[in-house]
Design an enzyme around this catalytic site. Structure first.
Site, mmCIF file in Angstrom:
data_model
loop_
_atom_site.group_PDB
_atom_site.id
_atom_site.type_symbol
_atom_site.label_atom_id
_atom_site.label_comp_id
_atom_site.label_asym_id
_atom_site.label_seq_id
_atom_site.Cartn_x
_atom_site.Cartn_y
_atom_site.Cartn_z
ATOM 1 N N ARG A 117 98.327 19.676 22.243
ATOM 2 C CA ARG A 117 99.431 20.248 21.463
ATOM 3 C C ARG A 117 100.738 19.615 21.923
ATOM 4 O O ARG A 117 101.236 19.902 23.008
ATOM 5 C CB ARG A 117 99.499 21.769 21.633
ATOM 6 C CG ARG A 117 100.736 22.357 20.941
ATOM 7 C CD ARG A 117 100.653 23.845 20.670
ATOM 8 N NE ARG A 117 100.558 24.673 21.856
ATOM 9 C CZ ARG A 117 100.642 26.017 21.823
ATOM 10 N NH1 ARG A 117 100.824 26.651 20.680
ATOM 11 N NH2 ARG A 117 100.523 26.712 22.942
ATOM 12 N N ASP A 171 103.133 33.457 27.991
ATOM 13 C CA ASP A 171 103.685 32.131 27.790
ATOM 14 C C ASP A 171 104.920 32.274 26.925
ATOM 15 O O ASP A 171 105.420 33.379 26.695
ATOM 16 C CB ASP A 171 102.649 31.170 27.192
ATOM 17 C CG ASP A 171 102.216 31.557 25.781
ATOM 18 O OD1 ASP A 171 102.785 32.505 25.193
ATOM 19 O OD2 ASP A 171 101.296 30.908 25.256
#
Length: 566
Positions: A179, A466
């Site tokens: 990603r 996160d």
């Protein structure tokens, strides 16, 4: 360091550490420079369009499905999309053999030990993440690229300096996905023709440059996850980047494959159009549900009828807009012959309390059963200990490699615009409480402090926090303050002064008045983010200048800031 090609000058404004010396070769920098030079104007135009749409949302607008005349009616400059939605024949590209079964995927940062553990986890896919779970310090980025290069070649090892334990890859490993950062993030250590580089193009370009041929030789491909897309034009830009990269290296069109993280409320109204743009490179859509909730709160932060309850109440089963989002995503993806991936289980095992851990695992299992029965083709977990649990669920409820050929659920076809915007109604007295406010402040503060130290994901309250999960708390606290909401347990208004007091108390509690870690800096930044009149788009962009090795003001770095030149 400087790399030149015709009309393109790439400069690196950071120390050339060992990893950077290996990864930032003149040829790799020329490729990154080529991508940035070719696509930077479009990236900036799309970000400008985002800002314009945000002003419309702040004034009361809401997104709509694409009409045959394009967004904005007959006068729109965006081209019509009837061919993407009305044509029953087009399909996304056939699925490569090594990713036909994606029933369990795990994600994590790109540090060396985590890459090895992720690939050894037993999951079908490991997504190495340069975005939400990585703080983009120069060392994290360059070492991360070296780690992935070594992993692709099967040569990655790690020795724990404290215990001497050696980590190495097993014979069978997960398929690697990467990603890159979203379109909104810069890479301020690199400039191309004097302009700060795109973080996404930097991440994508280096990984593709160093690994495309090695991946093809081993029978795999460069696989990606694309984050934070807001509309089909942003998907089109990635598709054009893929085409340019493949042409540059002389590899066949369609070599690159990518799954889009459907994690913005605007993208939910353009699922089919996004797939259409990427159809030759697509591996479907993923329910990035945490960022999706953050996007909903951020886009409608000024809407008095869309004030979100505490994030603990925004569950997949009880929140109407999340159920509608899932149903529509599965319907659209299967209609077009591609993956509809489920969302993240952010929980982590609870040590020392077997009863509480069993209850948490039961909740995760229930959530994964829901995903499998809904028609998802796989799911995400945040911790290796959850891989076997998720796998057992999908083995039972999805005996085939995926469910793409299953007839699309008609419930997804009937999802309306109103369905995608409907929040959960929480019983009075429970929606917004003093405890929820305090926990939200502590989450944003703890995550920001870790991020400033170069750590992009942290265990907190038995969850893996996160950027996505921290952003939900940040955005909703700002929204509560903006609307003068009262905490329902004591009737007190959530004001800037109240939030500031909570931030100061939390910093003092953790530090004991001592200057340690990045708590004082995090406290200052978080207090400002939560109490200012304008909501910042992303906490990462606020914190980013504080992790750089060079001066950064959001656009151009002075010529004399370059550390070394080639």
């Amino acid at each position: 360091m400087e790399a030149r090609s015709t009309s393109v000058v790439v400069e690196v404004h950071a120390p050339i550490c060992a990893a950077a010396a290996e990864i930032l070769t003149p040829d790799s920098l020329r490729f990154v420079g080529y991508l940035c030079h070719k696509f930077e104007d479009r990236r900036r135009a799309l970000l400008s369009a985002r800002a314009s749409r945000a002003l419309e949302f702040d004034s009361g607008a809401v997104p709509h499905f694409e009409a045959a005349t394009g967004v904005g009616g007959a006068s729109s400059k965006r081209e019509p999309y009837s061919h993407a939605t009305d044509d029953p024949h087009w399909r996304c590209a056939p699925i490569p053999d090594d990713v036909k079964d994606r029933r369990v995927e795990i994600t994590g940062p790109v540090d060396r030990k985590m890459v090895i553990n992720g690939l050894n986890s037993g999951a079908n896919v490991y997504m190495a993440d340069f975005e939400d779970s990585t703080s983009p310090t120069w060392s994290n980025l360059t070492e991360g690229q070296r780690n992935l290069r070594d992993a692709v070649r099967g040569k990655i090892t790690y020795t724990n300096p404290s215990t001497g334990k050696v980590y190495a890859l097993k014979e069978k490993t997960s398929v690697l996905f990467v990603r890159p950062r979203g379109w909104h993030l810069d890479e301020a250590h690199v400039t191309v023709n004097g302009r700060v580089a795109s973080g996404g193009l930097f991440d994508f370009g280096l990984y593709f440059f160093h690994n495309v041929h090695a991946l093809l030789q081993k029978g795999s491909r460069p696989y990606f996850y694309l984050p934070k897309l807001e509309d089909y034009l942003e998907a089109r830009l990635w598709n054009d980047v893929f085409r340019a990269a493949q042409s540059y290296f002389g590899v066949p069109s369609g070599t690159i494959r990518a799954t889009v993280l459907l994690e913005t409320i605007t993208a939910a109204f353009q699922m089919e159009e996004i797939l259409y743009e990427l159809r030759d490179h697509s591996l479907g859509l993923n329910c990035g549900r945490w960022d999706y909730l953050f996007s909903y709160i951020k886009k409608f932060k000024c809407h008095g009828d869309k004030i979100a309850p505490d994030r603990s109440h925004l569950t997949m089963t009880d929140t109407p807009l999340l159920r509608a989002y899932v149903d529509r995503l599965i319907y659209i993806c299967h209609k077009r012959g591609t993956f509809a991936m489920g969302g993240m289980a952010a929980q982590i095992p609870i040590k020392g309390n077997p009863a509480e851990n069993d209850a948490a695992m039961a909740r995760i299992k229930k959530d994964k059963i829901r995903e499998a029965l809904a028609g998802h083709d796989g799911t995400w977990v945040a911790h290796p200990a959850l891989v076997s649990l998720a796998k057992s669920v999908f083995d039972e409820y999805m005996p085939t490699p995926n469910q793409i050929d299953r007839s699309p659920a008609l419930s997804g076809k009937d999802v309306t615009e109103a369905d995608l915007l409907k929040l959960r109604v929480v019983p009075k007295g429970q929606a917004i409480t003093s405890d929820g406010l305090q926990k939200g402040v502590s989450i944003v503060l703890a995550y920001s402090e870790a991020w400033l130290r170069g750590i992009g994901c942290i265990p907190l309250n038995h969850h893996m926090e996160d950027a996505a999960t921290a952003e939900i708390s940040r955005a909703q606290i700002w929204q509560w303050k903006r609307h003068g909401v009262k905490t329902e347990d004591n009737g007190e208004v959530i004001t800037a002064a109240r939030i500031s007091k909570l931030v100061h108390e939390e910093v003092k509690r953790i530090t004991g008045g001592e200057d340690k870690g990045k708590w004082y800096l995090a406290g200052k930044l978080v207090e400002d983010m939560l109490t200012k009149d304008k909501l910042d788009d992303f906490l990462t962009t606020v914190c980013y200048p504080h992790i750089l090795t060079t001066k950064y003001e959001g656009d151009i770095i002075p010529e004399d800031e370059a550390v070394s030149r080639l």
